[in-house]
Enzyme design. Structure first.
Site, PDB file in Angstrom:
ATOM      1  N   GLY A 197      24.859  -6.515  14.827  1.00 32.45           N
ATOM      2  CA  GLY A 197      23.583  -6.265  15.770  1.00 32.45           C
ATOM      3  C   GLY A 197      22.603  -5.774  15.075  1.00 32.45           C
ATOM      4  O   GLY A 197      21.539  -5.249  15.610  1.00 32.45           O
TER       5      GLY A 197
ATOM      6  N   LYS B  24       6.495  -4.317  10.432  1.00 26.97           N
ATOM      7  CA  LYS B  24       6.575  -3.028  10.299  1.00 26.97           C
ATOM      8  C   LYS B  24       5.507  -2.322   9.507  1.00 26.97           C
ATOM      9  O   LYS B  24       5.034  -1.275   9.734  1.00 26.97           O
ATOM     10  CB  LYS B  24       8.224  -2.551   9.813  1.00 26.97           C
ATOM     11  CG  LYS B  24       9.208  -3.031  10.990  1.00 26.97           C
ATOM     12  CD  LYS B  24      10.436  -2.930  10.307  1.00 26.97           C
ATOM     13  CE  LYS B  24      11.641  -3.264  11.610  1.00 26.97           C
ATOM     14  NZ  LYS B  24      13.132  -3.553  10.862  1.00 26.97           N
TER      15      LYS B  24
ATOM     16  N   GLU C  20       8.253   4.229  19.052  1.00 26.86           N
ATOM     17  CA  GLU C  20       8.894   4.676  18.030  1.00 26.86           C
ATOM     18  C   GLU C  20       9.914   3.855  17.508  1.00 26.86           C
ATOM     19  O   GLU C  20      10.427   3.904  16.247  1.00 26.86           O
ATOM     20  CB  GLU C  20       9.689   6.086  18.385  1.00 26.86           C
ATOM     21  CG  GLU C  20      10.362   6.905  17.538  1.00 26.86           C
ATOM     22  CD  GLU C  20       9.423   7.322  16.293  1.00 26.86           C
ATOM     23  OE1 GLU C  20       9.027   8.303  16.347  1.00 26.86           O
ATOM     24  OE2 GLU C  20       9.649   6.681  15.147  1.00 26.86           O
TER      25      GLU C  20
HETATM   26  N1  HSE Z   1      16.432  -6.773  12.188  1.00 24.17           N
HETATM   27  C1  HSE Z   1      16.110  -5.504  12.166  1.00 24.17           C
HETATM   28  C2  HSE Z   1      16.618  -5.027  10.938  1.00 24.17           C
HETATM   29  C3  HSE Z   1      16.291  -4.502  13.187  1.00 24.17           C
HETATM   30  O1  HSE Z   1      17.300  -5.406  10.240  1.00 24.17           O
HETATM   31  O2  HSE Z   1      15.825  -3.752  10.333  1.00 24.17           O
HETATM   32  C4  HSE Z   1      15.677  -3.133  13.117  1.00 24.17           C
HETATM   33  O3  HSE Z   1      14.100  -3.368  13.708  1.00 24.17           O
END
Ligand code: HSE
Length: 420
Positions: free
Chosen positions: A186, A204, A128
């Site tokens: 982060g 993704k 998920e």
């Molecule tokens: N580096 C990814 C983003 C983290 O900025 O969406 C989450 O997958």
């Protein structure tokens, strides 16, 4: 009596630390809602000489202490990257543990191999957290919307690039300042090139394509552009024209083929995706039964991503023999879209007599009609920005080639699609 589930973490960075924080703050609430008591037994780390949210006897440098720990039920891979993460996932499944991963890069490239390993060993694999952070999108697509045939999906899948474009727009930060802020919070990958060049969003989109369209896809099947060519002038002129620039990912079925794209796009102010800011992600899906659905929430960051990891852990604990069916076939064709769309074009030019006329004439010669035009020139140079009526990609590309041959350009011209 609660079901006690013991966890071994592979990685204790942004997401791993978020998981420890949620378990320590909300463990008893999770237990009373789910009947599952969570205990963190071990965490694989690279170094022990920095502050950690776990006792030092729970930290280890040896992955075998996680795979072969007799008490660990579920291994949580939150280290990122391809290797050793992929090998660790396979080994954890082989050693009889359920696995939860946030690793979209591994799933996009080796999903089939990993799911076969899970099936072979009768274990569940939760993912998920791999797409859209805290949004329960995988569960919505694989469970809530299972009865639907889905023909198209459009969304913002990368929080970092959305954050950068939002801060460049709203606070007039430079690209570098906005990227540093995203890294500090982060949101960014270890290598932020993955975020800003659209690779993370592409990974993704592949995961979503394999799940939703049950079609095997690779990075080569996608059209991909990052946000690095966007200049602040594009953001501010788009605003003057009534648009906001968003890093979109699109999967669209047209007849027997699929078109997959990741690129920055001008989105009209009034479109729901135009209001998705900062590290938020959103996905619009059209199901044949449900009609249009929109999922919106934080797509990056420690706690939202850890929340998604924990939802998989609870799901596996409550339903150890269930799991998502991952069976993409290599049957679908991928085609570049020749669909017609409106375009935003920018030409960085030397100011010579007749230059704007020549750009307009070339566009006209290729059947491209202009709806908005703006020139911003200082002394002898500047930019010409144009919004077109609908045109095909090949018409726009041919006009760009002609213009580059007849006009003195100071740099690469830019073309961006406009969301209809
Ligand atoms: N580096 C990814 C983003 C983290 O900025 O969406 C989450 O997958």
């Amino acid at each position: 009596m609660p079901t006690v589930v013991r966890l071994g973490l592979l990685g204790l960075g942004t997401v791993g630390s978020g998981l420890v924080e949620i378990v320590s703050k909300s463990g008893s609430v999770i237990e009373s809602k789910s009947g599952v008591r969570l205990e963190i037994v071990k965490a694989l780390v690279k170094t022990k000489d920095k502050p950690r949210p776990l006792e030092s006897d729970k930290l280890t440098f040896d992955p075998d202490e996680v795979f072969y720990h007799p008490e660990i039920d579920i291994v949580v891979e939150v280290m990122g990257g391809i290797e050793p993460a992929k090998g660790y996932i396979l080994k954890a499944l082989e050693s009889g543990k359920g696995v939860v991963t946030a690793n979209k890069a591994v799933l996009a490239q080796y999903g089939t191999e990993i799911f076969e390993q899970a099936k072979r060993h009768g274990k569940q694999l939760g993912f998920e957290a791999s797409v859209c952070g805290g949004i329960p999108l995988i569960r919505a697509l694989s469970s809530g919307m299972i009865a639907n045939d889905i023909d198209d999906l459009v969304g913002i899948l990368n929080g970092t690039s959305n954050f950068i474009l939002t801060r460049m727009y709203k606070e007039k930060l430079s690209y570098d300042e906005a990227l540093a802020m995203a890294q500090d919070r982060g949101f960014a990958e270890a290598d932020p090139t993955f975020d800003v060049e659209g690779i993370d969003a592409a990974h993704k989109l592949i995961v979503l394509t394999e799940l939703t369209f049950q079609t095997k896809a690779t990075l080569e099947d996608l059209e991909r552009e990052g946000i690095t060519k966007i200049d602040p002038i594009d953001i501010h002129v788009a605003d003057e024209f009534g648009f906001v620039i968003k890093p979109l990912a699109v999967a669209k079925r047209t007849g027997a083929s699929l078109n997959l794209r990741v690129h920055p796009t001008l989105v009209p102010f009034e479109h729901p995706l135009g209001a998705v800011s900062d590290e938020f992600n959103a996905v619009m899906v059209r199901g044949d039964a449900t009609g249009e659905m929109i999922f919106h929430g934080k797509g990056a960051g420690s706690l939202p991503t850890a929340s998604a990891v924990l939802s998989d852990i609870i799901e596996i604990a409550r339903n150890p023999t269930g799991g998502i069916i991952w069976n993409p076939a290599a049957s679908q064709r991928f085609e570049k879209s020749e669909g017609r769309t409106r375009y935003y074009l920018r030409f960085p030019i030397e100011d010579r007599p007749g230059v704007i006329g020549r750009i307009a004439t070339s566009l006209g010669d290729h059947g491209i009609s202009i709806t908005h035009a703006l020139a911003k020139l200082d002394s002898s140079a500047g930019n010409v920005m144009i919004v077109t009526h609908e045109a095909s990609e090949s018409e726009v590309n041919a006009a760009m080639v002609d213009i580059a041959a007849t006009v003195v350009l100071r740099g690469e011209p830019l073309s961006l699609r406009i969301l209809g």
